[in-house]
Scaffold this motif. Structure first.
Motif: not given
Ligand SMILES: [Zn+2]
Length: 86
Positions: A11-22
Motif C-alpha cells: 500500500a505504501t507503494g500504491n500497489g505499483n510495486h512488488c511487496p517482495f522485491c520492490g
C-alpha cells in the motif's frame, strides 16, 4: 513478513510495486478478476521480476455515472420489474 505486513509495504507503494522485491514489474491478470457480490473483487497480480503472485482484494468505494436512464426508460424498466421502484 506476514500478509498484513506485506500489504502495508504494498500500500505504501500504491500497489505499483512488488511487496517482495520492490520491482514495479507488476501486472494484473485481469482475466482472473472474480467478483464476490458486487462490493468486492479479487484479481491475481504477478511480479515478473521475482515471480511472486498474490491476489489483490478490491472493494467498491464509490461510483461514477456513465449513462443515466431517461425518465421514460426508467418508467419502462420499473414496469418490467416486480419490485417497487422509487
Ligand atoms: Zn517481485
Amino acid at each position: 513478513m506476514n500478509d498484513k505486513e506485506l500489504f502495508e509495504t504494498y500500500a505504501t507503494g500504491n500497489g505499483n510495486h512488488c511487496p517482495f522485491c520492490g520491482s514495479d514489474n507488476v501486472y494484473s491478470l485481469d482475466d482472473d478478476l472474480a467478483w464476490s457480490g458486487c462490493m468486492e473483487a479479487r484479481g491475481t497480480v504477478r511480479c515478473t521480476s521475482c515471480g511472486a503472485r498474490w491476489i489483490d482484494i478490491m472493494t467498491t468505494t464509490g461510483l461514477i455515472v456513465v449513462s443515466a436512464p431517461s425518465p421514460m426508460e426508467l418508467l419502462a424498466a420499473c414496469a418490467e420489474e416486480e419490485e417497487e421502484c422509487v
